[in-house]
Motif scaffolding. Structure first.
Motif, mmCIF file in Angstrom:
data_model
loop_
_atom_site.group_PDB
_atom_site.id
_atom_site.type_symbol
_atom_site.label_atom_id
_atom_site.label_comp_id
_atom_site.label_asym_id
_atom_site.label_seq_id
_atom_site.Cartn_x
_atom_site.Cartn_y
_atom_site.Cartn_z
ATOM 1 N N ARG A 25 49.944 44.849 48.745
ATOM 2 C CA ARG A 25 48.742 44.093 48.399
ATOM 3 C C ARG A 25 48.776 42.633 48.843
ATOM 4 O O ARG A 25 47.785 41.927 48.714
ATOM 5 C CB ARG A 25 48.523 44.181 46.875
ATOM 6 N N SER A 26 49.924 42.196 49.315
ATOM 7 C CA SER A 26 49.978 40.782 49.699
ATOM 8 C C SER A 26 50.340 40.566 51.172
ATOM 9 O O SER A 26 50.193 39.454 51.670
ATOM 10 C CB SER A 26 50.975 40.041 48.804
ATOM 11 N N LEU A 46 43.785 47.171 48.060
ATOM 12 C CA LEU A 46 42.777 46.205 47.597
ATOM 13 C C LEU A 46 43.018 45.779 46.151
ATOM 14 O O LEU A 46 42.432 44.808 45.683
ATOM 15 C CB LEU A 46 41.373 46.821 47.701
ATOM 16 N N GLY A 47 43.835 46.536 45.464
ATOM 17 C CA GLY A 47 43.983 46.292 44.025
ATOM 18 C C GLY A 47 45.029 45.267 43.674
ATOM 19 O O GLY A 47 45.495 44.501 44.500
ATOM 20 N N GLY A 48 45.406 45.306 42.425
ATOM 21 C CA GLY A 48 46.520 44.485 41.964
ATOM 22 C C GLY A 48 46.140 43.112 41.477
ATOM 23 O O GLY A 48 46.094 42.876 40.278
ATOM 24 N N ALA A 49 45.818 42.243 42.409
ATOM 25 C CA ALA A 49 45.670 40.827 42.039
ATOM 26 C C ALA A 49 44.506 40.596 41.082
ATOM 27 O O ALA A 49 43.486 41.267 41.167
ATOM 28 C CB ALA A 49 45.465 40.011 43.300
ATOM 29 N N GLU A 50 44.715 39.635 40.196
ATOM 30 C CA GLU A 50 43.608 39.210 39.349
ATOM 31 C C GLU A 50 42.700 38.337 40.204
ATOM 32 O O GLU A 50 43.147 37.748 41.187
ATOM 33 C CB GLU A 50 44.154 38.424 38.162
ATOM 34 N N MET A 51 41.433 38.269 39.837
ATOM 35 C CA MET A 51 40.483 37.526 40.682
ATOM 36 C C MET A 51 39.817 36.403 39.903
ATOM 37 O O MET A 51 39.604 36.529 38.693
ATOM 38 C CB MET A 51 39.424 38.503 41.209
ATOM 39 N N ILE A 52 39.505 35.349 40.624
ATOM 40 C CA ILE A 52 38.863 34.187 39.993
ATOM 41 C C ILE A 52 37.346 34.301 40.166
ATOM 42 O O ILE A 52 36.864 34.477 41.286
ATOM 43 C CB ILE A 52 39.383 32.881 40.616
ATOM 44 N N PRO A 53 36.610 34.204 39.061
ATOM 45 C CA PRO A 53 35.144 34.328 39.189
ATOM 46 C C PRO A 53 34.538 33.132 39.930
ATOM 47 O O PRO A 53 35.152 32.050 39.953
ATOM 48 C CB PRO A 53 34.666 34.362 37.734
ATOM 49 N N PRO A 54 33.351 33.286 40.518
ATOM 50 C CA PRO A 54 32.715 32.165 41.215
ATOM 51 C C PRO A 54 32.560 30.976 40.259
ATOM 52 O O PRO A 54 32.138 31.149 39.125
ATOM 53 C CB PRO A 54 31.339 32.711 41.603
ATOM 54 N N VAL A 57 37.686 29.521 36.697
ATOM 55 C CA VAL A 57 37.949 30.068 35.364
ATOM 56 C C VAL A 57 37.404 29.143 34.267
ATOM 57 O O VAL A 57 36.782 29.599 33.302
ATOM 58 C CB VAL A 57 39.472 30.289 35.168
#
Lengths: 169, 205
Positions: A25-26, A46-54, A57
């Motif tokens: 994933r990286s 495509l999975g795994g990482a947490e994502m930052i919303p637009p 945070v």
């Protein structure tokens, strides 16, 4: 994180090893290779990482907390406005009491507000003026209240409440 | 000559309360504790919403809705169960509802677009690019039902075991496996139709 060499040596179809998935994933270099070994890895990558919303945070958290506080305030206000059945009953009883008291006071004021009396002659005149002013009265909306006289010589009082009239009779 | 005095104070890393303790603190009326919980779970919740919904703005709105629902229903959480399972259930319910509404709205519009194929020569070699795969996933996963898509994402991207997914969705493990099997089949079929250059990866196996 494991090296690309280690990943390519160890990765096999259906691999569940967290270290291999983390690398998948990286690392873009190994991504294509992994997809050739196991096409399902294409989407797994495509999975795994947490994502930052637009907006980030902190903005996100601020928006959520603002809405939560707003709803809390609304909830506490509606809670204060809501009355229990017992309180509703007490309120109704108080209202009825107030209306009754008001009505009685109204009657008393009506009997007091007679023409000014001074001595026995005036009393006689008073008795004459309280004879019925309206002999007959017909209305669908009127409420007619009759107070019987205390004695034979007393004066019977009839009150007519009608919203269509400018004043009560 | 003066010597500089430095105090070497041993520091211990701050230990944050676990999710269950944090929920207890929120229930006892600490307003800051909920903010801590939101901050802790934002990226996880948003990631799942984004993968299911496929649009950053909608995913952010739905994530915020999840946290508001969380705050309203926190009293119903049973601490005998893992907090993340309960949270995931809330996320999937809200996201699936959103997808169902959107799907029924968009179905008529997009029905023809699904037949569009890329002009790439299927015999060309494939260099798999992460960004492109992300866009392909968003594209072809629209053929899955909201539930199939959610299960596919939880299994393939969040690495949740089938048993855990079953707990989140409140269904049997066999149901999860069945949905997963069908989802993979639909995804491969969609790839074959719309991105044949990628579908050859499966053919070459």
């Amino acid at each position: 994180m494991i090296t690309c060499e280690a990943f390519r040596a160890q990765f096999s179809p259906g691999s569940e090893n967290p270290a291999l998935l983390e690398h998948l994933r990286s690392c873009d270099a190994c991504f294509s290779t992994a997809a050739e070994v196991d096409p399902d890895a294409m989407f797994r990558a495509l999975g795994g990482a947490e994502m930052i919303p637009p907006g980030g945070v902190e903005t996100f958290v601020g928006d959520v907390m603002r809405e939560v506080r707003l709803r809390s305030a609304e909830k506490s206000m509606s809670g204060a406005q809501a009355l229990s059945p017992t309180r509703k009953l007490a309120l109704a009883a108080a209202l009825v009491g107030a209306v009754m008291t008001g009505t009685l006071l109204h009657y008393q004021r009506g009997s007091v507000a007679l023409p000014p009396a001074a001595g026995p002659v005036a009393a006689k005149l008073t008795a004459a003026t309280t004879r019925p002013i309206v002999e007959t009265y017909e209305s669908e909306n009127a409420t007619i209240v009759e107070m019987p006289a205390g004695s034979e010589e007393g004066v019977a009082v009839v009150m007519v409440f009608d919203e269509s009239l400018p004043a009560d009779l | 000559m003066g010597a500089e005095l430095r105090l070497m104070v041993p520091t211990t890393p701050a230990i944050e309360p676990d999710d269950r303790k944090l929920v207890e603190t929120i229930r006892s009326g600490d307003p800051d504790a909920f903010e801590t919980l939101v901050r802790r779970k934002t990226q996880k919740v948003y990631a799942l919403c984004y993968r299911v919904i496929g649009n950053p703005e909608d995913a952010r709105d739905i994530s915020q809705l999840v946290f508001i629902k969380l705050w309203e229903n926190l009293g119903k959480y049973d601490s005998a169960y893992a907090f993340d399972t309960w949270l995931y259930r809330m996320v999937t319910n809200v996201a699936i509802d959103f997808m169902r509404n959107r799907q029924s709205r968009d179905n008529a519009v997009n029905s023809n677009l699904r037949l569009v194929k890329t002009s790439t020569d299927p015999e060309q070699g494939v260099i798999v690019q992460r960004k492109e795969v992300e866009s392909i996933f968003n594209d072809i996963s629209s053929a899955l039902s909201p539930k199939q898509k959610t299960i596919f994402i939880m299994r393939e991207m969040d690495d949740l075991p089938s048993a855990e997914i079953a707990k989140v969705l409140g269904c049997r493990e066999s149901t999860v496996r069945n949905h997963l099997f069908n989802a993979r089949k639909v995804m491969q079929e969609q790839l074959r139709q719309r991105y044949p250059e990628y579908a050859q990866l499966w053919r070459n196996r």
